[in-house]
Design an enzyme around this catalytic site. Structure first.
Site, short mmCIF file in Angstrom:
data_model
loop_
_atom_site.label_atom_id
_atom_site.label_comp_id
_atom_site.label_asym_id
_atom_site.label_seq_id
_atom_site.Cartn_x
_atom_site.Cartn_y
_atom_site.Cartn_z
N ASP A 85 6.10 -5.35 15.89
CA ASP A 85 4.73 -5.03 16.28
C ASP A 85 4.82 -3.72 17.04
OD1 ASP A 85 2.23 -4.77 17.43
OD2 ASP A 85 2.06 -6.89 17.99
N LYS A 102 4.81 -6.27 10.67
CA LYS A 102 4.57 -7.58 11.25
C LYS A 102 4.59 -8.72 10.23
CE LYS A 102 1.21 -8.20 14.04
NZ LYS A 102 -0.19 -8.21 14.55
N GLY A 120 0.78 -1.23 0.00
CA GLY A 120 0.00 0.00 0.00
C GLY A 120 0.82 1.28 0.00
N TYR A 176 -12.75 4.46 15.09
CA TYR A 176 -11.68 4.65 14.11
C TYR A 176 -11.25 6.11 14.04
CZ TYR A 176 -9.35 5.18 9.60
OH TYR A 176 -8.45 5.52 8.62
#
Length: 273
Positions: free
Chosen positions: A70, A38, A17, A164
């Protein structure tokens, strides 16, 4: 600066992305790019791993380093930063790209998903910035760039996906605070957000909510990021940039090349009034 040649970028979540696009664009300049993410094994529904990201970075002309990380765990962040400094001698640029998303309402958002979004988006951005700052303070023209939106208190941006929005705005609040905190010490802290929806693997997984022909490619954000990261850190901080506006300032007038379908109707991204 005329390029990012020789600069070291630390990018969170860059196996695919927008993060990967920024990494490859910097690599074309000859940058060193660290991918702290990750995904070390292929995912059934998503492309890209740490190894494939580094291969693309090196194919583009840069030097790559993959560190399984992470960013919910500050010990793993610290180890990734240590490996970066051991390999490349320092850190010039931090790109806080890693993000978790769930476009769900209050009653439909499990607390496990709420915690994930806040741990990755807000906490992860803060923790990674904290770990990189001692090295950024020693760099020439240091930048932190968060992939987060302009802050808008319009209720429509909270309705439907309050959790979100709260988590994503946490990344933007880091820009607001850290830009002022480190302004006199020369570290630029800015945000970058796309004007239109960007077609990524994550968007593709939204089960047809967004069609490819309504999107631009991640390269538009990558080109805008490069333009920001080459600016003087002492005179370019605390901004909430939008990719198209940045590129227009750089003289770009033809945006058709960034469209998934030049004939398609582009869909505006969230959070832009």
């Amino acid at each position: 600066m005329s390029s990012l040649n020789g600069k070291t970028l630390f990018i969170t979540g860059g196996t695919r992305g927008i993060g990967l696009a920024i990494a490859i664009r910097a690599a074309r300049d000859g940058a060193n790019v660290v991918i702290a993410a990750k995904t070390d094994k292929p995912h059934a529904g998503l492309p890209g791993t740490l190894d494939t990201a580094v291969a693309e970075i090196e194919e583009a002309g840069g030097q790559g380093l993959a560190v399984k990380t992470d960013i919910r765990d500050e010990r793993q962040i610290a180890d990734a930063v240590r490996q970066t400094v051991e390999r490349f001698g320092g850190i010039d640029i931090l790109v806080n790209n890693a993000s978790a998303i769930s476009l769900t309402g209050t009653l439909e958002t499990p607390m496990k998903r709420y915690d994930l979004m806040h741990q990755v988006n807000a906490r992860g951005t803060f923790a990674t910035s904290q770990a990189c700052l001692p090295h950024l303070l020693e760099a020439d023209n240091p930048h932190i760039l968060n992939l987060s939106p302009p802050l808008s208190m319009q209720p429509k941006w909270f309705k439907g996906h309050c959790a979100y929005t709260m988590a994503k705005y946490g990344m933007s609040l880091c820009v607001l605070g850290m830009a002022e905190e480190f302004r006199e010490r020369g570290v630029a802290v800015n945000a970058l957000w796309p004007r239109t929806v960007i077609y990524t693997a994550a968007v593709a997984m939204l089960q047809g909510m967004v069609k490819p022909e309504n999107c631009r490619t991640a390269e538009v954000v990558a080109d805008a990021a490069r333009a920001i990261l080459m600016r003087d850190s002492r005179s370019c901080s605390g901004n909430f940039f939008v990719d198209e506006e940045v590129l227009r300032e750089e003289g770009v007038t033809d945006f058709a090349r960034y469209a998934m379908d030049p004939a398609g109707q582009l869909l505006p991204d969230f959070f832009l009034d």
